[in-house]
Design an enzyme around this catalytic site. Structure first.
Site, mmCIF file in Angstrom:
data_model
loop_
_atom_site.group_PDB
_atom_site.id
_atom_site.type_symbol
_atom_site.label_atom_id
_atom_site.label_comp_id
_atom_site.label_asym_id
_atom_site.label_seq_id
_atom_site.Cartn_x
_atom_site.Cartn_y
_atom_site.Cartn_z
ATOM 1 N NE ARG A 1 7.895 -17.852 -17.342
ATOM 2 C CZ ARG A 1 6.960 -18.496 -16.932
ATOM 3 N NH1 ARG A 1 6.517 -18.493 -15.783
ATOM 4 N NH2 ARG A 1 6.730 -19.829 -17.598
ATOM 5 C CD GLN B 1 10.332 -18.130 -14.325
ATOM 6 O OE1 GLN B 1 8.892 -18.538 -14.365
ATOM 7 N NE2 GLN B 1 10.486 -16.740 -14.089
ATOM 8 C CB CYS C 1 9.824 -18.289 -10.802
ATOM 9 S SG CYS C 1 9.560 -19.452 -9.242
ATOM 10 C CG ASP D 1 10.551 -21.452 -6.515
ATOM 11 O OD1 ASP D 1 9.438 -20.841 -6.453
ATOM 12 O OD2 ASP D 1 10.677 -22.620 -7.211
ATOM 13 C CG HIS E 1 9.967 -23.285 -14.589
ATOM 14 N ND1 HIS E 1 9.096 -23.544 -15.822
ATOM 15 C CD2 HIS E 1 9.196 -22.427 -13.785
ATOM 16 C CE1 HIS E 1 8.027 -22.449 -15.911
ATOM 17 N NE2 HIS E 1 8.147 -21.876 -14.423
ATOM 18 N NE ARG F 1 3.462 -25.199 -15.093
ATOM 19 C CZ ARG F 1 3.659 -24.127 -14.277
ATOM 20 N NH1 ARG F 1 2.540 -23.880 -13.282
ATOM 21 N NH2 ARG F 1 4.648 -23.403 -14.805
HETATM 22 N N1 NVA Z 1 9.382 -24.359 -7.658
HETATM 23 C C1 NVA Z 1 8.133 -24.030 -7.879
HETATM 24 C C2 NVA Z 1 7.862 -23.147 -9.221
HETATM 25 C C3 NVA Z 1 6.542 -22.678 -9.652
HETATM 26 C C4 NVA Z 1 6.841 -21.715 -10.712
HETATM 27 C C5 NVA Z 1 7.114 -25.499 -8.115
HETATM 28 O O1 NVA Z 1 7.538 -26.192 -8.737
HETATM 29 O O2 NVA Z 1 6.042 -25.403 -7.734
HETATM 30 N N1 CP Z 2 6.329 -18.864 -12.737
HETATM 31 C C1 CP Z 2 5.628 -19.662 -13.057
HETATM 32 O O1 CP Z 2 5.678 -20.822 -13.805
HETATM 33 O O2 CP Z 2 4.351 -19.237 -12.641
HETATM 34 P P1 CP Z 2 2.944 -20.332 -12.903
HETATM 35 O O3 CP Z 2 2.972 -21.431 -11.963
HETATM 36 O O4 CP Z 2 1.657 -19.275 -12.495
HETATM 37 O O5 CP Z 2 3.032 -20.587 -14.154
#
Ligand code: NVA
Ligand code: CP
Length: 332
Positions: A315, A136, A270, A229, A133, A106
């Site tokens: 998830r 997800q 999400c 989101d 992502h 990540r």
């Molecule tokens: N768009 C958000 C998704 C988090 C799961 C981010 O990248 O922070």
């Molecule tokens: N939806 C998601 O990816 O959550 P986290 O950022 O908590 O992993």
């Protein structure tokens, strides 16, 4: 279906049949877990989890899924490794590839996870980049199938920041599965034209469609799914909040947006979500701008139509399916 040895970097790399296979496998593994049927078929394997951004769901899902499959996990936190600072991605990939059977990453640019995959020699799973992502997506599609029973022909509306990882990934996934995708937002936040064109090409094969609109009534009318989101994602500058709030408040998922949707429509997110003042960031935004709820109101988040916690649970089952298939547990 044989996905052994494949990376899982973005859904553009997967066929509709492969995506459906992963959703089916996730459902099967969920059933096994619920019934207490052991599935520790990857005993003796080791995986590394690299997180350059924070996480609750993704990290916990990888850890629990790995444990259920009998695997061992090493977690590298945003400050706990040499990655990028003292050691390049290709070098890191070649080191970890010697020790681990799979690597989750990540972080920031998609090119980083693509490079990790090029050099690792073992499956690499994208746990979120700025652009995509994908893990997800399998959870979201499993949730949609559980709640609505099908993909083809449903109307899926994404409100808010549609040009980042979630908007991009959902548009691609909907195109692949013949879903009618609508980005309903200020045009500054429409997905990039090139990705829209790619998805429109995919839709010619699958029967899906892509619509971009700034009109909430047109966008949400007859919707089966309304999705949103956060308005500012991890890694973005905090000084963009004011502009985002101004631009995206008309696209908040509230009772009015849900009113235009079908009575049977579901609300998805999400997570994490800003729907009340019970978070540090939520409080800071309230102190600065006087708003109590952002991308979704508390009323919608807590309503009967909201399926966000089923989605969060999924998830784990879907990440398990992704590891199970790419590590070849189904090929033995
Ligand atoms: N768009 C958000 C998704 C988090 C799961 C981010 O990248 O922070
Ligand atoms: N939806 C998601 O990816 O959550 P986290 O950022 O908590 O992993």
């Amino acid at each position: 279906m044989n996905l052994k040895g494949r990376h899982f970097l973005k859904l553009l790399d997967y066929t509709p049949e492969e995506i459906c296979y992963l959703v089916d496998l996730a459902a099967e593994l969920k059933e096994k877990k619920k019934n207490g049927v052991a599935h520790d078929v990857l005993k003796g394997k080791n995986i590394a989890l690299i997180f350059e951004k924070t996480s609750t769901r993704t990290r916990c899902s990888f850890e629990v899924a790995a444990h259920d499959l009998g695997m061992h996990v090493t977690y590298l936190d945003p400050s706990g490794s040499q990655i990028g600072k003292k050691e390049s991605i290709p070098d890191t990939a070649r080191v970890l590839g010697r020790m681990y059977d799979g690597i989750e990453y990540r972080g920031y640019g998609q090119e980083i996870v693509e490079s990790l995959a090029e050099y690792a020699g073992v499956p690499v799973w994208n746990g979120l980049t700025n652009e995509f992502h994908p893990t997800q997506m399998i959870a979201d599609m499993l949730t949609i199938r559980e709640k609505l029973g099908k993909f083809e022909g449903i109307k899926f509306v994404y409100m808010g920041d549609a040009r980042y990882n979630m908007g991009n990934s959902l548009m691609v996934t909907c195109a692949k599965l013949g879903i009618n995708f609508v980005a309903c937002t200020n045009q500054k936040y429409f997905p990039e034209a090139e990705l829209v064109a790619t998805c429109q090409e995919i839709c010619k094969e699958t029967g899906g469609s892509i619509t971009l609109t700034e009109d909430v009534q047109e966008g949400c009318s007859g919707a089966d799914v309304i999705y949103t989101d956060v308005w500012v994602s991890m890694g973005e500058a905090t000084d963009v909040w004011e502009e985002r709030i101004c631009d995206l408040m008309p696209y908040q998922v509230n009772e009015k947006a849900m009113f235009f949707a079908k009575d049977s429509a579901i609300f998805m997110h999400c997570l994490p979500a800003f729907h009340d003042l019970n978070t540090t960031v939520g409080k800071e935004i309230y102190d600065k701008f006087g708003i109590r709820e952002m991308e979704v109101t508390d009323a919608v988040f807590e309503s009967e139509q909201s399926v966000v916690f089923d989605e969060a649970e999924n998830r784990m089952h879907s990440i398990k399916a992704i590891m199970y298939a790419t590590l070849g547990a189904d090929q033995q």
